[in-house]
Design a protein around this motif. Structure first.
Motif, short mmCIF file in Angstrom:
data_model
loop_
_atom_site.label_atom_id
_atom_site.label_comp_id
_atom_site.label_asym_id
_atom_site.label_seq_id
_atom_site.Cartn_x
_atom_site.Cartn_y
_atom_site.Cartn_z
N ALA A 1 0.79 -1.22 0.00
CA ALA A 1 0.00 0.00 0.00
C ALA A 1 0.83 1.28 0.00
CB ALA A 1 -0.94 0.02 1.20
N SER A 2 2.07 1.22 0.51
CA SER A 2 2.90 2.42 0.56
C SER A 2 4.36 2.03 0.46
CB SER A 2 2.66 3.19 1.87
OG SER A 2 3.10 2.43 2.97
N SER A 3 5.18 2.98 0.06
CA SER A 3 6.62 2.77 -0.03
C SER A 3 7.33 4.03 0.44
CB SER A 3 7.04 2.46 -1.47
OG SER A 3 6.57 1.19 -1.86
N THR A 4 8.50 3.85 1.03
CA THR A 4 9.31 4.97 1.48
C THR A 4 10.65 4.89 0.75
OG1 THR A 4 8.28 4.90 3.65
CG2 THR A 4 10.34 6.12 3.47
N VAL A 5 11.08 6.01 0.19
CA VAL A 5 12.32 6.07 -0.58
C VAL A 5 13.23 7.12 0.06
CG1 VAL A 5 13.34 6.51 -2.84
CG2 VAL A 5 11.08 5.45 -2.67
N MET B 1 5.35 7.33 -0.66
CA MET B 1 4.41 7.19 -1.77
C MET B 1 3.31 6.21 -1.36
SD MET B 1 7.07 7.03 -4.95
CE MET B 1 7.93 5.61 -4.28
N VAL B 2 2.11 6.43 -1.87
CA VAL B 2 0.98 5.54 -1.61
C VAL B 2 0.39 5.10 -2.94
CG1 VAL B 2 0.43 6.51 0.65
CG2 VAL B 2 -0.63 7.48 -1.38
N ARG B 3 -0.27 3.95 -2.89
CA ARG B 3 -0.93 3.43 -4.10
C ARG B 3 -2.03 4.38 -4.57
NH1 ARG B 3 1.13 -0.25 -7.49
NH2 ARG B 3 2.00 -1.97 -6.34
N GLY C 1 -4.61 3.67 -7.55
CA GLY C 1 -5.00 2.78 -8.64
C GLY C 1 -3.89 1.79 -8.90
N LEU C 2 -3.43 1.71 -10.14
CA LEU C 2 -2.32 0.82 -10.48
C LEU C 2 -0.96 1.48 -10.27
CD1 LEU C 2 -3.72 -0.83 -13.73
CD2 LEU C 2 -3.67 -1.77 -11.41
N GLY C 3 -0.94 2.80 -10.07
CA GLY C 3 0.32 3.52 -9.94
C GLY C 3 0.57 3.97 -8.51
N TRP C 4 1.44 4.94 -8.38
CA TRP C 4 1.84 5.50 -7.09
C TRP C 4 1.72 7.02 -7.14
CZ3 TRP C 4 3.22 2.32 -3.11
CH2 TRP C 4 3.50 1.00 -3.44
N LYS C 5 1.48 7.64 -5.97
CA LYS C 5 1.54 9.09 -5.89
C LYS C 5 2.32 9.46 -4.63
CE LYS C 5 -2.77 10.03 -3.45
NZ LYS C 5 -4.00 10.81 -3.46
N VAL C 6 3.03 10.59 -4.70
CA VAL C 6 3.82 11.07 -3.57
C VAL C 6 2.85 11.63 -2.54
CG1 VAL C 6 5.54 12.74 -2.81
CG2 VAL C 6 5.85 11.53 -4.99
N SER C 7 2.95 11.14 -1.30
CA SER C 7 2.07 11.64 -0.25
C SER C 7 2.81 12.53 0.74
CB SER C 7 1.42 10.48 0.51
OG SER C 7 2.39 9.73 1.20
N ASP C 8 4.15 12.44 0.79
CA ASP C 8 4.90 13.25 1.75
C ASP C 8 6.37 13.29 1.35
OD1 ASP C 8 5.20 14.77 4.13
OD2 ASP C 8 5.88 13.00 5.22
N VAL C 9 6.99 14.43 1.56
CA VAL C 9 8.44 14.58 1.39
C VAL C 9 8.95 15.30 2.62
CG1 VAL C 9 10.30 15.60 0.02
CG2 VAL C 9 8.24 14.74 -1.13
N THR C 10 9.90 14.69 3.32
CA THR C 10 10.47 15.32 4.51
C THR C 10 11.99 15.33 4.40
OG1 THR C 10 10.46 13.22 5.71
CG2 THR C 10 8.58 14.65 6.04
#
Length: 87
Positions: A17-21, A39-41, A43-52
Motif C-alpha cells: 500500500a505504501s513505499s518509502t524512498v 508514496m501511496v498506491r 489505482g495501479l500507480g503510485w503518488k507522492v504523499s509526503d516529502v520530509t
C-alpha cells in the motif's frame, strides 16, 4: 529537490500500500541533502504523499528505520526484486 542538484536513491522500503524512498541530492554548492519520500498506491500507480528532510543526526543517512522495517539499500532492493521474479 533543489535546482541544479543530482539526486540518487539511497534506500527503498516497499509494501503493497505504501513505499518509502530515501533520496540523497548532491547540491551544486558541494553539500548534500537527504529526503524521505513517502508514496501511496493510486489505482495501479503510485503518488507522492509526503516529502520530509532527513538529517544524519536522525540516523536516516545510514539506513533509517520505518514502521515497516529497515530501508534496504538500492543493491538489496534490486537483489530482492530479482529473487522475487525468479521464484
Amino acid at each position: 529537490m533543489p535546482t541544479g542538484a543530482t539526486s540518487t536513491v539511497s534506500g527503498v522500503d516497499r509494501s503493497m500500500a505504501s513505499s518509502t524512498v530515501l533520496v540523497t541530492s548532491s547540491l551544486a554548492s558541494g553539500g548534500s541533502q537527504s529526503y524521505e519520500v513517502t508514496m501511496v498506491r493510486s489505482g495501479l500507480g503510485w503518488k507522492v504523499s509526503d516529502v520530509t528532510l532527513s538529517f544524519s543526526s536522525q540516523g536516516s543517512a545510514s539506513g533509517a528505520t520505518t514502521t515497516t522495517g529497515q530501508l534496504a539499500t538500492t543493491t538489496d532492493a534490486a537483489t530482492a526484486q530479482d529473487t522475487a521474479t525468479t521464484d
